[in-house]
Scaffold this active site. Structure first.
Site, PDB file in Angstrom:
ATOM      1  N   GLU A  13       0.872  -1.166   0.000  1.00  0.00           N
ATOM      2  CA  GLU A  13       0.000   0.000   0.000  1.00  0.00           C
ATOM      3  C   GLU A  13       0.917   1.226   0.000  1.00  0.00           C
ATOM      4  O   GLU A  13       1.814   1.310   0.848  1.00  0.00           O
ATOM      5  CB  GLU A  13      -0.897   0.007   1.237  1.00  0.00           C
ATOM      6  CG  GLU A  13      -1.855   1.166   1.164  1.00  0.00           C
ATOM      7  CD  GLU A  13      -2.861   1.218   2.301  1.00  0.00           C
ATOM      8  OE1 GLU A  13      -2.854   0.335   3.167  1.00  0.00           O
ATOM      9  OE2 GLU A  13      -3.641   2.179   2.285  1.00  0.00           O
ATOM     10  N   ARG A  68       5.121 -12.787   9.987  1.00  0.00           N
ATOM     11  CA  ARG A  68       5.786 -11.510   9.743  1.00  0.00           C
ATOM     12  C   ARG A  68       7.194 -11.543  10.308  1.00  0.00           C
ATOM     13  O   ARG A  68       7.458 -12.197  11.307  1.00  0.00           O
ATOM     14  CB  ARG A  68       5.060 -10.373  10.471  1.00  0.00           C
ATOM     15  CG  ARG A  68       3.754  -9.980   9.906  1.00  0.00           C
ATOM     16  CD  ARG A  68       3.124  -8.908  10.771  1.00  0.00           C
ATOM     17  NE  ARG A  68       3.513  -7.570  10.356  1.00  0.00           N
ATOM     18  CZ  ARG A  68       2.864  -6.884   9.417  1.00  0.00           C
ATOM     19  NH1 ARG A  68       1.821  -7.398   8.804  1.00  0.00           N
ATOM     20  NH2 ARG A  68       3.253  -5.675   9.096  1.00  0.00           N
ATOM     21  N   LYS A  94       4.310   0.877   9.595  1.00  0.00           N
ATOM     22  CA  LYS A  94       4.480   2.106   8.813  1.00  0.00           C
ATOM     23  C   LYS A  94       3.933   3.316   9.572  1.00  0.00           C
ATOM     24  O   LYS A  94       4.486   4.401   9.493  1.00  0.00           O
ATOM     25  CB  LYS A  94       3.778   1.973   7.465  1.00  0.00           C
ATOM     26  CG  LYS A  94       4.586   1.146   6.481  1.00  0.00           C
ATOM     27  CD  LYS A  94       3.959   1.155   5.109  1.00  0.00           C
ATOM     28  CE  LYS A  94       2.870   0.133   4.998  1.00  0.00           C
ATOM     29  NZ  LYS A  94       2.330   0.016   3.631  1.00  0.00           N
TER      30      LYS A  94
HETATM   31  P1  ATP Z   1       0.858  -1.718   7.978  1.00  0.00           P
HETATM   32  O1  ATP Z   1       2.234  -1.297   8.428  1.00  0.00           O
HETATM   33  O2  ATP Z   1      -0.057  -0.572   7.796  1.00  0.00           O
HETATM   34  O3  ATP Z   1       0.315  -2.874   8.781  1.00  0.00           O
HETATM   35  P2  ATP Z   1       1.657  -3.522   5.954  1.00  0.00           P
HETATM   36  O4  ATP Z   1       2.949  -3.678   6.676  1.00  0.00           O
HETATM   37  O5  ATP Z   1       0.699  -4.659   5.867  1.00  0.00           O
HETATM   38  O6  ATP Z   1       0.924  -2.264   6.521  1.00  0.00           O
HETATM   39  P3  ATP Z   1       1.585  -3.364   3.087  1.00  0.00           P
HETATM   40  O7  ATP Z   1       2.068  -2.277   2.218  1.00  0.00           O
HETATM   41  O8  ATP Z   1       0.161  -3.712   3.046  1.00  0.00           O
HETATM   42  O9  ATP Z   1       2.026  -2.966   4.537  1.00  0.00           O
HETATM   43  O10 ATP Z   1       2.465  -4.664   2.874  1.00  0.00           O
HETATM   44  C1  ATP Z   1       2.778  -5.199   1.623  1.00  0.00           C
HETATM   45  C2  ATP Z   1       3.129  -6.646   1.788  1.00  0.00           C
HETATM   46  O11 ATP Z   1       4.231  -6.785   2.677  1.00  0.00           O
HETATM   47  C3  ATP Z   1       1.988  -7.422   2.395  1.00  0.00           C
HETATM   48  O12 ATP Z   1       1.844  -8.635   1.703  1.00  0.00           O
HETATM   49  C4  ATP Z   1       2.406  -7.651   3.817  1.00  0.00           C
HETATM   50  O13 ATP Z   1       1.892  -8.831   4.319  1.00  0.00           O
HETATM   51  C5  ATP Z   1       3.934  -7.706   3.688  1.00  0.00           C
HETATM   52  N1  ATP Z   1       4.567  -7.311   4.943  1.00  0.00           N
HETATM   53  C6  ATP Z   1       4.377  -6.174   5.634  1.00  0.00           C
HETATM   54  N2  ATP Z   1       5.074  -6.173   6.782  1.00  0.00           N
HETATM   55  C7  ATP Z   1       5.740  -7.351   6.827  1.00  0.00           C
HETATM   56  C8  ATP Z   1       6.641  -7.957   7.770  1.00  0.00           C
HETATM   57  N3  ATP Z   1       6.985  -7.347   8.886  1.00  0.00           N
HETATM   58  N4  ATP Z   1       7.120  -9.186   7.473  1.00  0.00           N
HETATM   59  C9  ATP Z   1       6.788  -9.803   6.335  1.00  0.00           C
HETATM   60  N5  ATP Z   1       5.959  -9.294   5.411  1.00  0.00           N
HETATM   61  C10 ATP Z   1       5.424  -8.085   5.644  1.00  0.00           C
HETATM   62 MG    MG Z   2      -1.295  -4.115   4.617  1.00  0.00          MG
END
Ligand code: ATP
Ligand code: MG
Length: 553
Positions: free
Chosen positions: A33, A259, A269
């Protein structure tokens, strides 16, 4: 690229799917996003998605999941693309946008209404929450659940035309208000948002939810394996429900993994944005940030970040990974590949009283101790030098293996010298040390058999360059800054940045190109700052020390 497919449970699924013929080609996607910069957790997700495609001869799409226009921006879209490229990955075809499918998603919303599978609900957000029930209590049907298809179609069209206020109405799927999985209790498909969108401008006044958008986007793009993190596990039945109830052609499947949460790090974020907005750091790409752009500016390399992502594996557990593993990968890469150089962070002048004023020796030394391919560098040796003030003591016991009055030390790559006299100012501070060289000690031990105990770095005072050196350390001084009772803003390490304004560097370092990494001997790994470094005004950032000094903290 890694040539062996990462062996993890996702690879096993892909292998089975290829073997059974469920899929003929693996198509994955990375769906950020654009509401912030990518961080180390995203790097893991990128390595999983692009890595799986690559290891199996497939393709990976980059799709911006841009269904929340308020928080999104072009700046983030550009930064995310630059970061993925820098990490060394190439997405298949053009950049894709969820917003490009808004019309199709809307048509599918109309379809669900026509099939009696969706309805317009007028409950306020508070009422809707109350009707939703709890984990232990079933929800109640909305009083608007049984509207006729005609009325729903009319209201939906008017919602699209912008007739209603934000929050006045939503479109919901008609599934099951008593489902144990709360995500199936008539989830929202569309909400009214009177905001313009960075891609579609003012075309839309209502936007689809993640749940209604994601699986359908995957289907449109022919994604075979839609990989996300564990928090979406409970959304999977909904993901499948839409695909079953819509006339889509593709049949993507969702898989979840844990994660990445490195210690001493935050990967939200929203919180990272707060650090930027509150001025705790200089920006999203501040070298202390766990963002890809921050790690880049800090001197981390794509190879090391990718190595780390491989090293930690991919599992369905949500455990914390020791950030020391990331730092280990960085040190290992830089030790192998970074050219060596000498830098004096805390300069103390040494005058070699036996060495003629105008004499200059240009010593040719290896750029790397065991990489001939990296060539050599020239070290100017002169009468006046700088050594680190910490490397000198007027008196010291035997444990101090550096320069002591009346004793000897080896200047790295140059002569053995012996200290004769300390020059002090009015208030007793040492301003210089007078010393002399031991003849014949270039690359040789002293002929009188009195060997120095230590080796120290030095820089010619007349031919070296002044540099700014930014000493970075971990941003947080707690290993779990945002877990349990901790407030991340209270866990900021007050010593995460110390700027040395007048360090001295050997001339070969001044001509470094921006982003070139070095080992400053005995000090650590450093990188020429991406933006501020120039040969006239050299600026280096400390990437990481030579050893892990946080071991027992
Ligand atoms: P937020 O920080 O708002 O929770 P998000 O980390 O989910 O958002 P996105 O931009 O939606 O951010 O993430 C893009 C992709 O990266 C998604 O498939 C998400 O699952 C993955 N992702 C985000 N954070 C992690 C993490 N800490 N470890 C592994 N994958 C991640
Ligand atoms: Mg997300």
């Amino acid at each position: 690229m890694e040539d062996s497919p990462a062996s993890n449970f996702l690879q096993n699924i892909v292998s089975e799917d290829l073997a059974s013929g469920r899929v003929t080609e693996v198509v994955t996607r990375f769906p950020p996003e654009p509401n912030g910069y990518l961080h180390i957790g995203h790097a893991k997700s990128i390595s999983v998605n692009f890595g799986l495609a690559e290891a199996n001869g497939g393709r990976c799409h980059l799709r911006f999941d841009d269904t929340n226009p308020e928080k999104e921006s072009q700046e983030y879209i550009d930064a995310i693309q630059a970061d993925i490229r820098w990490l060394g990955y190439t997405w298949d075809g053009e950049v894709r946008y969820a917003s490009a499918y808004f019309q199709q998603l809307y048509d599918w919303a109309v379809y669900l209404v026509e099939q009696g599978n969706a309805y317009i609900c007028d409950l306020s957000p508070e009422e809707a929450r109350e009707y939703r029930g709890t984990l232990t209590e079933s929800g109640r049907n909305s009083p608007h659940r049984d509207r006729s298809v005609e009325e729903n179609l009319d209201l939906l069209a008017r919602m699209k035309a912008g007739e209603f206020d934000e929050g006045a109405r939503v479109l919901r799927a008609k599934i099951d208000m008593s489902a144990p999985n709360m995500n199936l209790r008539d989830p929202i498909l569309y909400r009214i948002r009177k905001v313009s969108h960075h891609q579609t401008g003012t075309d839309w006044e209502m936007y689809p939810t993640y749940d209604f958008a994601h699986g359908q986007e995957d289907a449109i793009e022919g994604i075979t394996h839609s990989i996300c993190t564990l928090e979406f596990e409970d959304h999977r039945p909904l993901y499948d429900w839409f695909l079953e109830h819509l006339p889509v052609t593709g049949r993507p499947r969702q898989y979840e993994f844990g994660r990445l949460n490195p210690s001493y790090t935050i990967t939200s974020k929203r919180k990272l944005k707060q650090l930027v907005d509150d001025g705790v750091v200089g920006g999203w790409d501040d070298p202390r940030m766990p963002t890809v752009a921050g790690m880049r500016r800090r001197g981390y390399t794509p190879a090391a970040i990718r190595k780390f992502c491989d090293m930690i594996g991919t599992t369905r557990g949500d455990g914390v990974v020791d950030v020391a593993m990331l730092e280990f990968a960085i040190r290992e890469d830089l030790n192998e590949n970074a050219v060596r150089g000498m830098c004096v962070l805390n300069p103390l002048k040494v005058v070699l009283t036996d060495y003629p004023q105008d004499k200059l020796e240009e010593l040719s030394v290896a750029a790397h101790p065991n990489r001939d391919d990296l060539g050599s560098r020239v070290l100017p040796f002169t009468r006046e030098l700088f050594i680190d003030a910490d490397d000198f003591r007027a008196e010291a016991n035997k444990k101090f293996k550096r320069l002591v009055l009346g004793k000897r030390v080896r200047l790295r790559n140059a002569y053995v010298i012996e200290a004769d006299e300390v020059i002090v100012d009015d208030v007793g501070n040492i301003t210089a040390v007078h010393a002399h060289t031991i003849p014949g000690t270039l690359g040789e031990n002293p002929s009188d058999g009195i060997k120095p105990k230590g080796v120290i770095q030095w820089v010619s005072a007349s031919h070296g360059k002044r540099a700014e050196v930014r000493l970075y350390d971990r941003l947080f001084n707690h290993q779990a800054p945002d877990k349990g009772d901790n407030t991340f803003m209270d866990c900021i390490n007050p010593d995460s940045l110390h700027v040395v304004h007048a360090a001295w560097i050997e001339p070969s370092l001044a001509v470094a190109v921006a982003e070139q990494g070095f080992q400053f001997e005995r000090e650590g790994y450093f990188v020429a700052d991406r933006y501020d470094h120039s040969p006239d005004k050299p600026v280096f950032n400390r990437t990481i020390g030579l050893r892990d000094t946080w071991n027992n903290v």
